[in-house]
Design a protein around this motif. Sequence first.
Motif, short mmCIF file in Angstrom:
data_model
loop_
_atom_site.label_atom_id
_atom_site.label_comp_id
_atom_site.label_asym_id
_atom_site.label_seq_id
_atom_site.Cartn_x
_atom_site.Cartn_y
_atom_site.Cartn_z
N ASP A 249 0.82 -1.21 0.00
CA ASP A 249 0.00 0.00 0.00
C ASP A 249 0.86 1.26 0.00
OD1 ASP A 249 -2.26 -1.66 0.17
OD2 ASP A 249 -2.17 -1.66 2.36
N GLY A 250 2.01 1.19 -0.66
CA GLY A 250 2.87 2.36 -0.79
C GLY A 250 3.62 2.74 0.46
N ALA A 251 3.78 1.80 1.41
CA ALA A 251 4.45 2.13 2.67
C ALA A 251 5.16 0.91 3.23
CB ALA A 251 3.44 2.64 3.70
N TRP A 252 6.15 1.18 4.08
CA TRP A 252 6.83 0.14 4.83
C TRP A 252 6.08 -0.14 6.14
CZ3 TRP A 252 10.44 -2.74 2.69
CH2 TRP A 252 11.18 -2.20 1.63
N TRP A 253 6.05 -1.41 6.52
CA TRP A 253 5.37 -1.81 7.75
C TRP A 253 6.31 -2.67 8.58
CZ3 TRP A 253 0.22 -0.49 8.82
CH2 TRP A 253 -0.43 0.19 7.78
N ALA A 254 6.48 -2.33 9.84
CA ALA A 254 7.24 -3.17 10.77
C ALA A 254 6.35 -4.31 11.25
CB ALA A 254 7.73 -2.35 11.96
N ASP A 255 6.88 -5.51 11.28
CA ASP A 255 6.10 -6.68 11.68
C ASP A 255 6.16 -6.86 13.20
OD1 ASP A 255 8.86 -7.28 11.18
OD2 ASP A 255 8.43 -9.43 11.20
#
Length: 266
Positions: A249-255
């Motif tokens: 979705d156009g972004a980085w996500w930390a898990d």
Amino acid sequence: MPNLRWDAELYDTRHAYVSALGADLVDLLAPRPAERVLDAGCGTGDHAEALRERGATVVGVDASPEMAERAAERFPGLDVRVGDLRDLGLSGFDAVLSNAVLHWVPEADRAAASLAAALRPGGRLAAEFGGAGNVAAIEAAARAARADAGLPDAPSPWYFPGIAEYARVLEGAGFEVTGAWLFDRPTRLEGADGVAVWLRMFGPHLLQGVGGTGGTGGAGDAGDADDAGAVDAFLAEVQERARPRLYRDGAWWADYRRLRVTAVRR
């Protein structure tokens, strides 16, 4: 507990979500006016101030002088101290709140005993920190990049327990566990370099030796200026390795996976 030189400004400007996502811990703790409340690992002071606004008498403690100094600057009059959660030497508190810090203390038994000692009998604890599986994708990408670069394995400063393991820790310290939740919390990171900035802030051990530097010095400090190019290239490689799992979705996500616990000192 790692001897990190935290970049408090970077923490506030690019990682404010750490405090924001833990804000409902204050509601879970439910501080009452005039109660003595300890914010164990207060960071730059957001939760300590929220507790004070509820009418509690608050003491904030953080191992980082940089964090404690910034908290005192942001919230004048707040009682903020530098201290080690493994040996607080405090007592008589009605409640303890701790957000996003206990995973930095692998000596979990010592930390739990210190928190229990800070509480009066019947005093309560509300805490949240990294749980089993936390940031597994970020760590795997960084360790794979290290291996391909011929760098040695980097010992982890983190402690990410599951519910049963941490319940035993608390019970051994004299707590009765009243609630425990382990849950996924995918967290959006700001900017096109979100994973890289996260690693500079929270994963300096994974940058150890990159570019030939002897060390990273601490959180937010990714090596000497001469090694900046090598560090940047390494972080770009880590991001590409992490992209299939952590970019959407156009972004980085930390898990993120979080462990939240409530307990009462017996």
